[in-house]
Design an enzyme around this catalytic site. Structure first.
Site, short mmCIF file in Angstrom:
data_model
loop_
_atom_site.label_atom_id
_atom_site.label_comp_id
_atom_site.label_asym_id
_atom_site.label_seq_id
_atom_site.Cartn_x
_atom_site.Cartn_y
_atom_site.Cartn_z
N TRP A 38 -0.23 -6.26 11.42
CA TRP A 38 0.33 -5.00 11.90
C TRP A 38 0.07 -3.82 10.97
O TRP A 38 -0.11 -2.71 11.43
CB TRP A 38 1.85 -5.11 12.15
N ASP A 39 0.02 -4.02 9.66
CA ASP A 39 -0.12 -2.90 8.72
C ASP A 39 -1.36 -3.08 7.84
O ASP A 39 -1.32 -2.85 6.64
CB ASP A 39 1.14 -2.79 7.86
N LEU A 40 -2.47 -3.46 8.46
CA LEU A 40 -3.68 -3.78 7.71
C LEU A 40 -4.46 -2.49 7.42
O LEU A 40 -5.44 -2.16 8.08
CB LEU A 40 -4.54 -4.77 8.49
#
Length: 303
Positions: free
Chosen positions: A196-198
């Site tokens: 999700w927060d790559l």
């Protein structure tokens, strides 16, 4: 242990009294886990907007280097330990220990001085993210994580209200088209394990000569995991280090490296535009962020 003032301020701003209680308890919590897990302090604390990370050593395991991560447990990070166990070091930092009740994690130590965001060539950095995305999303999501199916359904449901809050009629129409595109993929939300927060700051190089270095030159940290379609993980690489001329090139590179269907990936990336806009509207915004509007136009074929 002095808690960084920036962390105290961000927790107070975003989490109110709960965040203040969390930062006030941090010295005691850190001392508890240092004792419980047999850790030796090994450097000054580091922090982001939401967590405190303490470099430590493990005397009982050859004085191995590790990081003690202390965070306020919430819906997004509650599954972090679950995801890291599922990956088991494949594309991500390895989990060494976890306290599920508090969300406290003991992680293998990577080189915080060598983040991917320091790589000058953004196209090369995007290639790293695409390669990592392919590795991470090859794993099925374990039970119990947040589901993209639920998130996306809420986003589409609230889209008309968010659009009505925008002051520009062209932006209202654009957001309605974004929601319509997302609605097309709602029946197939996917079952892959997503980070999700790559983004570029959440990827670090391992220290040379370590076991982590044998698993690859770059590894992901700090996931906010959920179960869903890998297309939902592309957005951070597009809007971080934003370059309007590079959006299409980055999208094409990411989908090719991760082996994704471009049409589906475009619609799930548009879901992130919808998500960002709804958060902005809740904060009182009445215009689309320029980068989000541009990404939407590119993926809808209107740039």
């Amino acid at each position: 242990m002095a808690v960084p003032t920036e962390l105290v301020a961000s927790q107070a701003r975003f989490n109110g009294s709960r965040g203040q209680a969390f930062t006030a308890a941090l010295p005691g919590r850190a001392a508890h886990f240092r004792h419980a897990w047999g850790l030796r302090p090994d450097g000054p604390p580091m922090h982001g907007m939401a967590s405190l990370v303490l470099p430590v050593r493990l005397p009982a395991h050859g004085d191995a280097a590790a990081m003690l991560k202390l965070q306020l447990l919430d819906e997004e990070n509650a599954g972090e330990g679950t995801a890291l166990r599922a990956w088991n070091g494949d594309g991500a930092a390895r989990l060494l220990a976890e306290d599920p009740a508090t969300g406290t994690l003991l992680l293998e130590r990577l080189d915080a001085g060598r983040p991917l965001e320091a790589l000058a060539d953004t196209d090369e950095a995007v290639a790293v993210l695409g390669t990592l995305l392919a590795r991470l999303c090859a794993h099925p999501a374990p039970p119990g994580l947040r589901r993209l199916a639920d998130i996306a359904a809420r986003l589409v449901h609230h889209a008309p209200r968010a659009a009505a809050s925008l002051s520009d009629p062209f932006e209202r129409a654009l957001l309605a088209d974004v929601a319509a595109a997302v609605r097309e993929v709602l029946p197939e939300p996917g079952d892959r394990l997503l980070h999700w927060d790559l983004h570029y700051g959440n990827v670090l190089a391992p220290h040379p000569g370590t076991e982590a270095a044998a698993r690859g030159p770059w590894l992901a940290i700090d996931p906010k995991p959920l179960a869903g379609d890998p297309g939902f993980d592309l957005a951070p690489a597009l809007h971080n280090r934003f370059d309007p001329a590079a959006v299409r090139r980055r999208f094409d590179a990411l989908t090719a490296l991760a082996g994704l269907d471009r049409g589906r990936a475009a619609r799930w990336t548009l879901a992130r535009v919808l998500q960002e806009t709804q958060w902005d509207v809740l904060d009182g915004a009445h215009r689309l962020q320029p980068d989000q509007a541009h990404i939407a136009r590119v993926l809808l074929g209107r740039a």
